[in-house]
Design an enzyme around this catalytic site. Structure first.
Site, short mmCIF file in Angstrom:
data_model
loop_
_atom_site.label_atom_id
_atom_site.label_comp_id
_atom_site.label_asym_id
_atom_site.label_seq_id
_atom_site.Cartn_x
_atom_site.Cartn_y
_atom_site.Cartn_z
NE ARG A 1 7.01 0.69 4.98
CZ ARG A 1 5.80 0.15 4.94
NH1 ARG A 1 5.65 -1.12 4.63
NH2 ARG A 1 4.73 0.89 5.19
NE ARG A 59 -1.71 -2.04 2.81
CZ ARG A 59 -1.77 -3.29 2.38
NH1 ARG A 59 -2.76 -3.67 1.65
NH2 ARG A 59 -0.83 -4.18 2.69
CB THR A 60 3.37 2.61 2.33
OG1 THR A 60 2.61 2.09 3.42
CG2 THR A 60 3.89 3.98 2.68
CG HIS A 79 3.28 3.78 8.68
ND1 HIS A 79 3.43 4.61 7.59
CD2 HIS A 79 2.87 2.58 8.18
CE1 HIS A 79 3.11 3.93 6.49
NE2 HIS A 79 2.77 2.70 6.83
CE LYS A 83 26.17 -3.12 -5.96
NZ LYS A 83 26.34 -2.03 -6.93
N1 CP Z 1 -0.40 -0.02 5.77
C1 CP Z 1 0.82 -0.29 5.26
O1 CP Z 1 1.84 0.30 5.63
O2 CP Z 1 0.81 -1.28 4.31
P1 CP Z 1 2.10 -1.74 3.52
O3 CP Z 1 3.05 -2.38 4.50
O4 CP Z 1 1.59 -2.71 2.47
O5 CP Z 1 2.73 -0.52 2.90
#
Ligand code: CP
Length: 306
Positions: A101, A51-52, A129, A80
Site C-alpha cells: 500500500r 483490514r487490508t 484498491h 531515509k
Molecule cells: N478497507 C480498507 O482498505 O481498510 P484499511 O484501510 O483498514 O485497510
C-alpha cells in the site's frame, strides 16, 4: 509470474475461478491449512491500514505460511530516502509474494516492474484498491447470489474513494448493472470513469445528491467515508464529512433484501443503530476479505492442491 494491480488484470472467467476458490475455502478451510507451508508474505504498508494488512496476514497464516513487513513508511528505510524500486529488490530476496500500500498512485506498478516476486496492489493513493474489489465481489455474489442484474448505489466520497473506482470498473463487465452515484457536487465520481468506463460501453448510470430519492431502487447501497487524507483544505473536509449519515429512518425506504456494504473504516456515515439491521453486511464483508485474499495468494503463487 503475475502481479495484481487492478481488478481488470483478471478476466471475468479468471475472476469467477478465484471467487469459486474463495467460496471453497470458506466451506472447507482445513483443506488449505498447509497449502503455503514454508512460503513468506511481506506486507509493505507506506500508509495506515487495519483490514487490508491484517487480513493479508491472517490469510497467509491460515494457509500455513509466514508473514513479515512494515506498517508505516516511517518504520522502514523509506524514511531515509530509499526508493520503492530498491525496496522491492530487497524484499524479492526475502519473501515469495508481497502486498504493497502506498499513498502515491502507481507505486505498486513501479515495484512490479523490477520485482522477481508477485506484487499485489493493496491500495495506491486515490487510484485503485483491487483486493477490496475482490472482497466486494465475493460479498455481493455470496449474499445476493449473482454479479449481474443489479442496481448499486455508491454513496459518499466518489471523487477520492479508490474502492469505488475499482468496483465500478469491475462490475461494469457484468450484464445489466445500473450504477447510481450519490454524492455532493464536490465529491462526484471522476468524469474519466463516467466517460471512459460507462458511457464508452453504454452502461446506464444516474447521479443524485439525495440518498432518500434513490433508496427504494437499490439492490446494494455501498457507503464510503469522506477521505480526509486526500483533501488539500481542512475547511472543505469539515463541511463535507457529515453530508450523508445512514440511519434507521433512511433504511425504512430500502428494499427488504437490499444490502448495505462499506469498505470500512466507518467514521459517521453509517449510524451504529444500523449495525443491528440484518441488511447491514459490512462486517460480513470483512470476513469475505480473508477468504478472497487466501484465494489470491494461492492463485498468484500457483499453488494447486490435488
Ligand atoms: N478497507 C480498507 O482498505 O481498510 P484499511 O484501510 O483498514 O485497510
Amino acid at each position: 509470474m503475475r502481479h495484481l494491480m487492478s481488478p481488470l488484470d483478471f478476466s471475468v472467467e479468471e475472476l469467477d475461478q478465484l471467487l469459486d476458490l474463495a467460496s471453497d475455502i470458506e466451506k472447507h478451510p482445513e483443506k488449505y491449512a498447509h497449502a503455503c507451508d514454508g512460503k513468506k508474505l511481506a506486507t509493505l504498508f507506506y500508509e495506515p491500514s487495519t483490514r487490508t494488512r491484517l487480513s493479508f496476514e491472517a490469510a497467509m497464516m491460515n494457509l500455513g505460511g509466514n508473514i513479515f513487513g512494515f506498517s508505516s513508511a516511517e518504520s522502514s528505510s523509506a524514511a531515509k530516502g530509499e526508493s520503492v524500486s530498491d525496496t522491492i529488490r530487497m524484499i524479492s530476496c526475502y519473501a515469495d509474494i508481497c502486498a504493497m500500500r502506498h499513498p502515491k498512485e502507481g507505486a505498486p506498478m513501479v515495484a512490479s516492474a523490477v520485482s522477481s516476486i508477485p506484487v499485489i496492489n493493496a491500495g495506491d493513493g486515490g487510484h485503485q484498491h483491487p483486493t477490496q474489489t475482490l472482497t466486494d465481489l465475493l460479498t455481493i455474489r455470496s449474499l445476493k447470489g449473482r454479479l449481474d442484474n443489479l442496481t448499486i448505489g455508491l454513496c459518499g466520497d466518489l471523487k477520492f474513494g479508490r474502492t469505488v473506482h475499482s468496483l465500478v470498473r469491475a462490475l461494469a463487465r457484468y450484464k445489466n448493472i445500473t450504477f447510481i452515484f450519490i454524492s455532493p457536487e464536490e465529491l462526484k465520481i471522476p468524469s474519466y470513469i463516467k466517460e471512459d468506463v460507462l458511457e464508452a460501453q453504454g452502461i446506464p448510470y444516474q447521479e443524485s445528491e439525495r440518498i432518500e430519492d434513490v433508496m427504494p431502487d437499490l439492490d446494494i447501497l455501498y457507503m464510503t467515508r469522506v477521505q480526509q487524507e486526500r483533501f488539500f483544505n481542512e475547511a472543505d473536509y469539515i463541511r463535507l464529512k457529515d453530508f450523508y449519515i445512514l440511519n434507521n429512518k433512511k433504511m425504512k425506504l430500502a428494499k427488504e433484501d437490499m444490502i448495505v456494504m462499506h469498505p470500512l473504516p466507518r467514521v459517521n456515515e453509517i449510524s451504529v443503530e444500523v449495525d443491528k439491521d440484518p441488511r447491514a453486511a459490512y462486517f460480513r464483508q470483512v470476513q469475505y476479505g480473508v477468504y478472497v485474499r487466501m484465494a489470491l495468494i494461492l492463485t498468484l503463487l500457483e499453488v494447486n492442491l490435488c
